[in-house]
Scaffold this active site. Structure first.
Site, short mmCIF file in Angstrom:
data_model
loop_
_atom_site.label_atom_id
_atom_site.label_comp_id
_atom_site.label_asym_id
_atom_site.label_seq_id
_atom_site.Cartn_x
_atom_site.Cartn_y
_atom_site.Cartn_z
CG ASN A 1 14.88 -16.56 -0.54
OD1 ASN A 1 13.88 -16.44 0.16
ND2 ASN A 1 15.60 -15.52 -0.92
NE ARG B 1 22.19 -18.13 -16.64
CZ ARG B 1 23.10 -17.73 -17.52
NH1 ARG B 1 22.75 -17.42 -18.75
NH2 ARG B 1 24.36 -17.62 -17.17
CG LEU C 1 12.83 -19.60 -16.28
CD1 LEU C 1 11.96 -20.40 -15.33
CD2 LEU C 1 14.13 -20.36 -16.59
CG ASN D 1 11.19 -14.91 -9.05
OD1 ASN D 1 12.23 -15.42 -8.59
ND2 ASN D 1 11.13 -13.65 -9.43
CG HIS E 1 11.02 -8.84 -7.13
ND1 HIS E 1 12.13 -8.81 -7.94
CD2 HIS E 1 10.69 -7.53 -6.90
CE1 HIS E 1 12.46 -7.56 -8.20
NE2 HIS E 1 11.59 -6.77 -7.59
C1 GRF Z 1 16.73 -12.55 -2.99
O1 GRF Z 1 16.74 -11.23 -2.53
C2 GRF Z 1 15.56 -12.79 -3.91
O2 GRF Z 1 14.43 -12.05 -3.55
C3 GRF Z 1 16.07 -12.33 -5.25
O3 GRF Z 1 17.42 -12.74 -5.26
C4 GRF Z 1 17.91 -12.84 -3.92
C5 GRF Z 1 18.44 -14.21 -3.73
O4 GRF Z 1 19.04 -14.39 -2.49
N1 GRF Z 1 15.28 -12.88 -6.32
P1 GRF Z 1 19.43 -15.83 -2.00
O5 GRF Z 1 20.35 -16.44 -3.09
O6 GRF Z 1 18.18 -16.63 -1.85
O7 GRF Z 1 20.16 -15.66 -0.71
#
Ligand code: GRF
EC number: 2.1.2.2
Length: 206
Positions: free
Chosen positions: A16, A95, A97, A111, A113
């Site tokens: 991401n 983690r 916050l 964030n 999810h």
């Molecule tokens: C993703 O699936 C995100 O939705 C979740 O943790 C994962 C992180 O993946 N919170 P990356 O490190 O961005 O590849």
């Protein structure tokens, strides 16, 4: 328009983070990542940052497993402020916050999810959804509050569960959508189009 200054926090793979970095570099979002911080010295995200010429640092999270120590929170906030960060993006940051951090960036922390909240918060959301037998899952970008995956929702994208899916194939299709909606949410923020009204986030017209 002056680009929005982002700070990204990531603990692991960093896909991401990379999607956001790429969209910034290609001018698809009016933003610039000033700093990537990680609580894991071996996070792949730290390596990915090098490719994009983005400053990246491991910052010791302290002795706890699921949160930053108060001293570490102060250090994370200090570095982010020092870099002029206007929006903090959690991208697989493992983690919770606490109040010092949250109060330092009120409604300026997002964030991502990998489920349609409020269903399946917490860890392994794609597997939770798959094992439950839902026919549709997806992903959510939300503002961060003191709960776990509970803050006001900015964007959600649905992903159908296919007959021959496994938890892994479903997770991969969800991830592809995560990479799109995170940048969309950041761009809405950059355009000043997100208005928080209690639990609801209104998206203002252009
Ligand atoms: C993703 O699936 C995100 O939705 C979740 O943790 C994962 C992180 O993946 N919170 P990356 O490190 O961005 O590849």
């Amino acid at each position: 328009m002056k680009p929005l200054i982002l700070g990204v926090l990531a603990s692991g793979r960093g896909s991401n983070f990379e999607a956001i970095a790429k969209n910034c570099a290609e001018g698809k979002i009016d933003a610039r990542i000033a700093i990537l911080l990680s609580d894991n010295p071996n996070a792949k995200a730290l390596e990915r940052a090098k490719v994009y010429g983005i400053e990246a640092r491991y910052v010791d999270p302290g002795p706890y497993k699921t949160k930053l120590s108060p001293e570490a929170e102060e250090e994370y906030v200090r570095i982010l402020k020092e870099h002029g960060v206007e929006l903090v993006c959690l991208a697989g940051f493992m983690r919770i916050l606490k109040s010092h951090f949250l109060r330092s960036f009120p409604y300026r922390i997002m964030n991502i999810h990998p489920a349609l909240l409020p269903a399946f918060p917490g860890l392994h959301a794609q597997k939770q959804a798959f094992d439950y037998g839902v026919k549709v899952s997806g992903c959510t970008v939300h503002f961060v509050d003191e709960g776990i995956d509970t803050g006001p929702i900015i964007i959600q994208r649905a992903v159908p569960v296919l007959e021959d899916d496994t938890a892994e194939t479903l997770a991969a299709r969800i991830l592809a959508e995560e990479h799109k909606i995170y940048s969309e949410a950041i761009q809405l923020f950059a355009e000043g189009r997100l208005k928080i009204e209690g639990r609801k986030v209104r998206v203002l017209p252009k």
